[in-house]
Enzyme design. Structure first.
Site, short mmCIF file in Angstrom:
data_model
loop_
_atom_site.label_atom_id
_atom_site.label_comp_id
_atom_site.label_asym_id
_atom_site.label_seq_id
_atom_site.Cartn_x
_atom_site.Cartn_y
_atom_site.Cartn_z
N SER A 1 0.83 -1.20 0.00
CA SER A 1 0.00 0.00 0.00
C SER A 1 0.87 1.26 0.00
CB SER A 1 -0.96 -0.05 1.19
OG SER A 1 -1.98 0.90 1.06
N HIS B 1 -7.03 -5.81 -1.71
CA HIS B 1 -5.88 -4.96 -1.40
C HIS B 1 -4.90 -5.63 -0.44
CE1 HIS B 1 -3.83 -1.10 -0.94
NE2 HIS B 1 -3.91 -1.20 0.37
N ASP C 1 -8.88 -4.81 -6.03
CA ASP C 1 -8.42 -3.86 -5.02
C ASP C 1 -9.35 -2.64 -5.03
OD1 ASP C 1 -7.07 -2.01 -3.42
OD2 ASP C 1 -5.08 -2.57 -4.17
#
Length: 435
Positions: free
Chosen positions: A242, A369, A334
C-alpha cells in the site's frame, strides 16, 4: 453396535509449524459413513474469537483426511487442506470490521481444532467435541532473533535468521495505518532474510515532535541494516504494501544512499509528487478526497483518489530509471488503491525506457488490497485509523475469499523465490553463511 469402539482420534501434523507451512488434519476411528464437523477456533490477543469449520463424511474405514477429502459445507467447501485457517471468520455476535493481525510475534498463534458429531453450523460452545488438538502457528522459526532498533531515531525491529550469517537484508514497510507491524518481517527472517520492520508514520520521533519523518529516515534504516555485522550490505531489498510501495519506489529510484538488489511492491502505486516528503505525498492524496466513494454498506472506497493515472511526469516515480528487479503484486479487485492501473502504467513506462526486463507482475483476479502471508484470513473490509484521519473508518479492501486466499498463497511462494534469486543468487539460504 457398541459406540465405545468408536473413540474418535484427531491428529494435526505438524502441531507446531510456521504460519506459511501446511498441516495435515486426520480424523480416524470414526463411525464409517458418519457425518462430522471439523472446527478451528482461535482467540486473538484483542480478545475476539474466530472460527472456521468444514462438514465431512467419514469413509468406509472411519477416516477423514482434510487434505484429500471434500468439505460439503461450513466456512469453506471442496478439498481445502488449509481451509480451517484461511476461512477464519469472527464468531457470531462479534463486532463488525475486525481483521486478524498478530501483534506479539514472539508467541505463537494458538488454534484449537476439534471434531463434532453431525454437521454443525452454530452453538459450538454448547457442544461437546469428540476430540480436540491444540496447534501452534509461528511467524518466528526457532533461532530467529528479534532486536529492537532505536538507533538514529528509528522505530524498528530487526529479525535475524538462525545462524551466523551474513544474511541478505530486507526493509519492510506497511501502509497508511502506521504502527510497527512485525509479522511479515519475522516470517521472512524465518526464510533466511535479515528483515527490518519499520514504523515510519507513527514513529516515536513523530509522536514526540509532531513532525513526520523525512526521506533520510529511510536512508538511516538502510544504513543501520547495511552496517549490521550479520547482514551482507551489498544485498538489500525493500518490500512495501500500500503506502509502503510509494516509499519503496521513491527510494529505489531517487535515493543516492539506498542501492537495492530487488524491490517488492504489493497493492501500491507509483503516483506521487516525485520530490515530495512523506507529509507532502499524504497531502497530495488528501487533495483528491472528493473522489472518495462509498459502497452500499457505507464502506470507504479510496481507489479513485489517484485516478486517472496522471501523464504529468512530476506526479509519478520515473520507474524507467529503476536499476533493480521489481516485483509487483496486484489484486484486480483492489478497492482501496488503483494497483492494477498503476501496474499497467509502470509496465508501459519501463517498456518505453528499455528496462522492462527488470519487471515481474503477479496479477490476481478477485483478489483484494490486503495480500498477506498465506492462510491469513481474508478481510474484505475492516476498520482503519489512518494517520490523516483521527477517527476510525470502515475501509473496503475488496477480494473474494477463495480467490484472495489462493492469491496470498501463490504470491508469497513466488515472492520468496524472487527474493532468494535476487539476494542469494539462487543459492540456498544456508550456503550464504559460508561466503
Amino acid at each position: 453396535m457398541d459406540r465405545k469402539q468408536y473413540c474418535v482420534k484427531l491428529s494435526v501434523q505438524p502441531s507446531r509449524g510456521l504460519m506459511d507451512e501446511k498441516f495435515i488434519v486426520l480424523v480416524q476411528n470414526a463411525l464409517p459413513g458418519s457425518q462430522l464437523t471439523i472446527r478451528a477456533l482461535h482467540q486473538c490477543e484483542d480478545g475476539h474469537s474466530w472460527e472456521a469449520f468444514g462438514h465431512y463424511t467419514a469413509d468406509t474405514t472411519g477416516t477423514i483426511n482434510v487434505s484429500e477429502d471434500p468439505s460439503i459445507g461450513g466456512t469453506y467447501s471442496g478439498v481445502e487442506q488449509m481451509g480451517l485457517l484461511w476461512s477464519f471468520r469472527p464468531i457470531p455476535g462479534s463486532k463488525s470490521g475486525l481483521r486478524m493481525r498478530k501483534k506479539n510475534i514472539q508467541t505463537p498463534m494458538e488454534v484449537t481444532i476439534s471434531v463434532y458429531q453431525g454437521h454443525q453450523t452454530e452453538g459450538f460452545a454448547d457442544l461437546v467435541p469428540l476430540s480436540g488438538v491444540a496447534v501452534e502457528r509461528w511467524y518466528m522459526a526457532p533461532g530467529v532473533r528479534r532486536i529492537p532498533v532505536t538507533e538514529g531515531g528509528l522505530t524498528a525491529a530487526l529479525f535475524l535468521p538462525s545462524g551466523p550469517g551474513p544474511f541478505p537484508g530486507l526493509l519492510d514497510l506497511w501502509g497508511g495505518g502506521g504502527q510497527l507491524v512485525e509479522y511479515r518481517a519475522a516470517l521472512l527472517a524465518s526464510h533466511g532474510f535479515a528483515s527490518m520492520a519499520i514504523d515510519y508514520l507513527t514513529a516515536k520521533i513523530t509522536m514526540e515532535t509532531g513532525k513526520m519523518v523525512d526521506n533520510q529516515y529511510f536512508e538511516t534504516a538502510y544504513r543501520v541494516l547495511q552496517q549490521h555485522p550479520q547482514v551482507c550490505g551489498s544485498k538489500i531489498a525493500m518490500i512495501g504494501l500500500s503506502f509502503g510501495t510509494s516509499i519503496t519506489l521513491k527510494m529505489a529510484v531517487y535515493s543516492e544512499v539506498i542501492k537495492l538488489s530487488a524491490a517488492v511492491c504489493i497493492s501500491g502505486s507509483h503516483v506521487q509528487p516525485v520530490d515530495g516528503s512523506v507529509e507532502e505525498i499524504l497531502r497530495f492524496f488528501q487533495k483528491n478526497g472528493e473522489k472518495t466513494r462509498f459502497s452500499e454498506k457505507n464502506e470507504v472506497i479510496w481507489r479513485d483518489l489517484l485516478l486517472p493515472i496522471p501523464t504529468d511526469p512530476s506526479l509519478k516515480v520515473n520507474v524507467g530509471r529503476l536499476q533493480c528487479p521489481l516485483l509487483l503484486v496486484v489484486g484486480e479487485d483492489d478497492q482501496n488503491w488503483p494497483s492494477q492501473e498503476s501496474a499497467l502504467d509502470i509496465k508501459e513506462m519501463m517498456a518505453r525506457a528499455g528496462n522492462s526486463h527488470l519487471l515481474t507482475v503477479l496479477s490476481y483476479p478477485n483478489a483484494g488490497h490486503l495480500i498477506e502471508p498465506p492462510y491469513t484470513p481474508h478481510a474484505r473490509s475492516s476498520t482503519l485509523k489512518t494517520v490523516e484521519i483521527e477517527e476510525k473508518v470502515m475501509c473496503l479492501w475488496g477480494g473474494q475469499t477463495v480467490e484472495h486466499s489462493r492469491a496470498q498463497e501463490d504470491a508469497w511462494k513466488k515472492m520468496v523465490v524472487f527474493l532468494k534469486e535476487n539476494l542469494y543468487g539462487g543459492r540456498n539460504p544456508t550456503s550464504f553463511s559460508h561466503l
